[in-house]
Write an enzyme that holds these catalytic residues in place. Structure first.
Site, PDB file in Angstrom:
ATOM      1  N   HIS A   1      46.224   3.618  50.738  1.00 47.95           N
ATOM      2  CA  HIS A   1      45.353   3.967  49.607  1.00 47.95           C
ATOM      3  C   HIS A   1      44.317   5.020  49.999  1.00 47.95           C
ATOM      4  O   HIS A   1      43.213   5.054  49.461  1.00 47.95           O
ATOM      5  CB  HIS A   1      44.654   2.726  49.041  1.00 47.95           C
ATOM      6  CG  HIS A   1      45.595   1.708  48.493  1.00 47.95           C
ATOM      7  ND1 HIS A   1      46.177   1.823  47.249  1.00 47.95           N
ATOM      8  CD2 HIS A   1      46.082   0.563  49.027  1.00 47.95           C
ATOM      9  CE1 HIS A   1      46.975   0.784  47.036  1.00 47.95           C
ATOM     10  NE2 HIS A   1      46.940   0.016  48.106  1.00 47.95           N
TER      11      HIS A   1
ATOM     12  N   TYR B   1      41.144  -6.882  53.940  1.00 49.13           N
ATOM     13  CA  TYR B   1      40.361  -5.849  53.284  1.00 49.13           C
ATOM     14  C   TYR B   1      38.933  -5.749  53.824  1.00 49.13           C
ATOM     15  O   TYR B   1      38.500  -4.662  54.216  1.00 49.13           O
ATOM     16  CB  TYR B   1      40.372  -6.067  51.765  1.00 49.13           C
ATOM     17  CG  TYR B   1      41.572  -5.438  51.102  1.00 49.13           C
ATOM     18  CD1 TYR B   1      42.867  -5.800  51.461  1.00 49.13           C
ATOM     19  CD2 TYR B   1      41.426  -4.466  50.126  1.00 49.13           C
ATOM     20  CE1 TYR B   1      43.975  -5.227  50.874  1.00 49.13           C
ATOM     21  CE2 TYR B   1      42.534  -3.873  49.529  1.00 49.13           C
ATOM     22  CZ  TYR B   1      43.803  -4.255  49.912  1.00 49.13           C
ATOM     23  OH  TYR B   1      44.894  -3.671  49.333  1.00 49.13           O
TER      24      TYR B   1
ATOM     25  N   ASN C   1      47.436  -3.215  41.590  1.00 49.52           N
ATOM     26  CA  ASN C   1      48.232  -1.989  41.526  1.00 49.52           C
ATOM     27  C   ASN C   1      48.567  -1.665  40.077  1.00 49.52           C
ATOM     28  O   ASN C   1      48.193  -2.404  39.158  1.00 49.52           O
ATOM     29  CB  ASN C   1      49.529  -2.149  42.327  1.00 49.52           C
ATOM     30  CG  ASN C   1      49.327  -2.027  43.831  1.00 49.52           C
ATOM     31  OD1 ASN C   1      48.494  -1.265  44.302  1.00 49.52           O
ATOM     32  ND2 ASN C   1      50.088  -2.791  44.588  1.00 49.52           N
TER      33      ASN C   1
END
Length: 492
Positions: free
Chosen positions: A59, A342, A132
């Site tokens: 990303h 993350y 997404n």
């Protein structure tokens, strides 16, 4: 008489000292070597060398905008989250779109899933929904994520993405068949970020004031309509305007044409999960709308561009673990892995105090923690004590978990995900194929066939495995793909 220059602010060093000459390096005489005492020179060069933080491993290529989420339906029967507590309530948001596989300088118009990272600045803290533009994904367990991404990135030897690696992994991971069908279908290359849907993708938990909990999936349906690019259109656009999607989003907001999405959720009573025909926590599966019809709950509008792309888009951080009271995780094994991965990535990439940056810190409340020091710490806590419990008026716990406890049983171990009545790796991919019109099927097969045909001539085993997965999804699907690949490989 005052000159124009006298009205302008004075250029300074980073410490605030006025700069006398920003055009010429200090040297030992005219034409002589530079002097180490020219601290402005070294300050500027050192800062320039450090202007880029490590880009995201995935990303990396993205664009973002601020906006507003407005509640349009009463959902208090399902969740106690305050930002969803009443019809008409508005919450500030920041949404970052991205491609997955490309690096920071890659083109926008490529065949790739699009990241959908949405931050709600709620009065109970920031809630991040990280999904997404597809409702499913390639794998169902986070332990396989590094392997999957390695196949999409550059090969250690060739330095290029290799079809051999991609199809070797996908053919040996039949659970990817559903997502691959999405990716190589008409929606694989959105025409812009405004003309695509978004999904939370994972299953999440909602808990109401009574302590009852439900499983939910989020859908963001574009009000601009779905628009996509063919492979030929994308190839041309990627070369002519690599920044096409980023530019489109920015210019749309600049002219006041604010993009909007209708926000929907599918809601599953907790008791249904154990006996539902598909594993409801499997990221490679959808919940058919006939089983759990989507319910509209709100509107999302993007209406303000960032002032600085680096500060607000590249340094923005999102974590699926940023929940608020009334919303929590599910046993989805991909989600469980992302809860760690993350925030860990952001601590490494941006720094331990990344959540202090304006784009990341809460906007509707104040963060009160005992974390101190570290890179870029700004001293915001002053003299306050940095431990708990304390008797100096420090913040205290609430005693109420953010989400409901769920029952667990059995032995610890490396368990395969539970198999439900209609679970296999192919049924939903076949259903998706059969929903397509004839033109869509032809484009899907052409897109897939063109990529599979790139597998090395001496690796027919990879080709055969790949085609077999699509054949198991639908016999016609596999037959067409086999014929297309055979013809293309003859031409190599």
């Amino acid at each position: 008489m005052t000159t124009q220059d006298e009205l302008r602010p004075t250029l300074t060093t980073e410490s605030g000292a006025p700069v006398a000459d920003n055009q010429n390096t200090e040297t030992a005489g005219v034409g002589g070597p530079a002097l180490i005492q020219d601290q402005l020179l070294f300050e500027k060069l050192a800062h320039f060398n450090r202007e880029r933080i490590p880009e995201r491993v995935v990303h990396a290529r993205g664009a973002g905008a601020y906006g507003t989420f407005t509640v349009t339906a009463d959902v208090t029967a399902y969740t106690r989250a305050k930002f969803l507590s009443e019809v008409g309530k508005q919450t500030e948001t920041f949404l970052r779109f991205s491609t997955v596989a490309g690096n920071l300088g890659a083109a926008d118009a490529v065949r790739d899933p699009r990241g959908w990272a949405l931050k709600f600045y709620t009065e109970e803290g920031n809630y991040d929904l990280v999904g997404n533009n597809t409702p499913v994904f390639f794998i169902k367990d986070a332990i396989k994520f590094p392997d999957f991404i390695h196949t999409q990135k550059r090969d250690p030897y060739t330095g290029s993405q290799e079809a051999d690696n991609v199809w070797d992994f996908w053919s040996l991971s039949p659970e990817s068949t559903h997502q691959v069908t999405w990716l190589f279908g008409d929606r694989g290359i959105p025409a812009s970020y405004r003309h695509m849907d978004g999904f939370g993708s994972h299953t999440f938990q909602w808990e109401n004031e009574a302590g009852e909990y439900f499983w939910v999936k989020y859908h963001f349906k574009t009000d601009q309509g779905i628009r996509n690019l063919t492979q030929d259109e994308a190839n041309r656009l990627a070369g002519e305007d690599p920044d096409s999607h980023q530019r489109d989003l920015r210019e749309s907001i600049e002219r006041g044409d604010f993009p909007t999405w209708t926000v929907q959720v599918q809601i599953m009573p907790a008791a249904d999960a154990a006996t539902y025909r598909f594993n409801p926590f499997d990221l490679t599966k959808v919940w058919p709308h006939a089983d759990y019809p989507p319910i509209e709950i709100g509107k999302l509008e993007l209406n303000r561009n960032p002032d600085n792309v680096f500060a607000e888009v590249e340094q923005s951080i999102f974590s699926p673990g940023h929940f608020v009271p009334g919303i929590g995780p599910s046993p989805d094994k991909m989600l469980q892995g992302r809860l760690f991965a993350y925030p860990d990535a952001h601590r490494y990439r941006v720094g331990i105090n990344a959540d202090h940056l304006p784009v990341n810190r809460p906007h509707a409340t104040e963060a009160r923690t005992n974390g101190r020091d570290g890179h870029l710490y700004d001293g915001r806590h002053g003299r306050r004590k940095n431990y708990e419990p304390n008797s100096f008026g420090g913040p205290v716990q609430t005693g109420r978990p953010l989400w409901a406890a769920v029952p667990v049983n059995g032995l610890t171990g490396n368990h395969v995900a539970p198999v439900h009545a209609e679970d296999d790796d192919f049924v939903q991919a076949g259903n998706l194929y059969r929903l397509m019109g004839e033109d869509e099927k032809q484009r899907l097969v052409a897109n897939l066939g063109g990529f599979i045909a790139k597998v090395s001539a001496d690796r027919d085993d990879i080709v055969e495995r790949a085609i077999e997965n699509f054949r198991r999804a639908d016999a016609d699907y596999g037959r067409r793909l086999e014929e297309t690949v055979r013809e293309l490989r003859k031409q190599k």
